[in-house]
Design an enzyme around this catalytic site. Sequence first.
Site, mmCIF file in Angstrom:
data_model
loop_
_atom_site.group_PDB
_atom_site.id
_atom_site.type_symbol
_atom_site.label_atom_id
_atom_site.label_comp_id
_atom_site.label_asym_id
_atom_site.label_seq_id
_atom_site.Cartn_x
_atom_site.Cartn_y
_atom_site.Cartn_z
ATOM 1 N N SER A 62 0.792 -1.233 0.000
ATOM 2 C CA SER A 62 0.000 0.000 0.000
ATOM 3 C C SER A 62 0.824 1.283 0.000
ATOM 4 O O SER A 62 0.245 2.381 -0.027
ATOM 5 C CB SER A 62 -0.958 0.010 1.202
ATOM 6 O OG SER A 62 -2.047 -0.845 0.957
ATOM 7 N N LYS A 65 -0.089 3.729 -2.608
ATOM 8 C CA LYS A 65 -1.095 4.780 -2.450
ATOM 9 C C LYS A 65 -0.470 6.174 -2.329
ATOM 10 O O LYS A 65 -1.176 7.178 -2.485
ATOM 11 C CB LYS A 65 -1.967 4.487 -1.233
ATOM 12 C CG LYS A 65 -2.834 3.229 -1.378
ATOM 13 C CD LYS A 65 -3.694 3.018 -0.145
ATOM 14 C CE LYS A 65 -4.664 1.858 -0.307
ATOM 15 N NZ LYS A 65 -4.028 0.549 -0.127
ATOM 16 N N SER A 117 -5.707 3.242 4.890
ATOM 17 C CA SER A 117 -5.204 2.433 3.772
ATOM 18 C C SER A 117 -6.348 1.712 3.059
ATOM 19 O O SER A 117 -6.222 0.552 2.652
ATOM 20 C CB SER A 117 -4.158 1.423 4.249
ATOM 21 O OG SER A 117 -3.326 1.008 3.179
#
Length: 289
Positions: A62, A65, A117
């Site tokens: 993640s 992101k 997240s």
Amino acid sequence: MKIFSPIIFILVLTLCLVHPSAAAAKRHRGHGKAGSGTSYLVLVNGKTFREQDADTRRPPASLTKIMTALIVLERARLDDVVTVSRAAAGETGSRVGLRRGERFRVRDLLAASLIASANDATRALADHVAGSQPAFVQLMNERAQTLGLRDTQFSNVCGHDHKGLYTTARDLVILTERALHIPAFAELVTQRSLCIRTVTGKRSIGFHNVNRLIGRYPGARGVKTGTTPNAGQCLVAVAERDNIRVFLVLLHSRERWQLAPALLDAGFVRTRADNLQMVDRRESDAAAP
């Protein structure tokens, strides 16, 4: 947060700072796959303090992101209204439970993406900006090129494991520093918790920051965690104390919440020691006849 005894602290640092061979690093770099070891890069006030396989290509989970958020912030307004798509509502993994057809402000979905997240929020933002995930991924890879990220490639917006998704600790420093220059990003990644609401106000969603350093490690200023089976435990962290800024990127770890505080502490301790030595030398020079 767990406090280390001096002996355990030294042992952890010793394990962290063992460098694998250059040949092994080259093999990982060439294939874009994660090896068995941990990669990290620690910078203190912008200068490299410690590193291990910082140029080895690994899946970022993640941490992906960060790039998604950067593009959204560069191409959309925070008050824009996003309608949650079917694909976003059906995203797997970490979620905050968005429902198809619900409408949220960009700023609120960014909060869910960076703090919790949330894959559903991340996908909703990507669909809003580019119309589809493939189109948004193209924007991500184009932006990576403009930033000079030579060892980074994206294949999805959330960070799901995929052979076409990889980056390096060194590239993540460049990417994150660029994102941190945007006030909205820098502010969001420091939040311990937040509550967002649909545009109509009919439903609210609360969540906490999945980054355990926020509110627990002194001086922590963000920024992002990530975990998948192939990527292991990943982290980008920034901490500031007494005009000292320590920046850490940690990839493919098995004990993120033990190693990260130890590596950050080492940066602060070493810098303070160097500063004291400089003061002592200046005082000695001043006292010399």
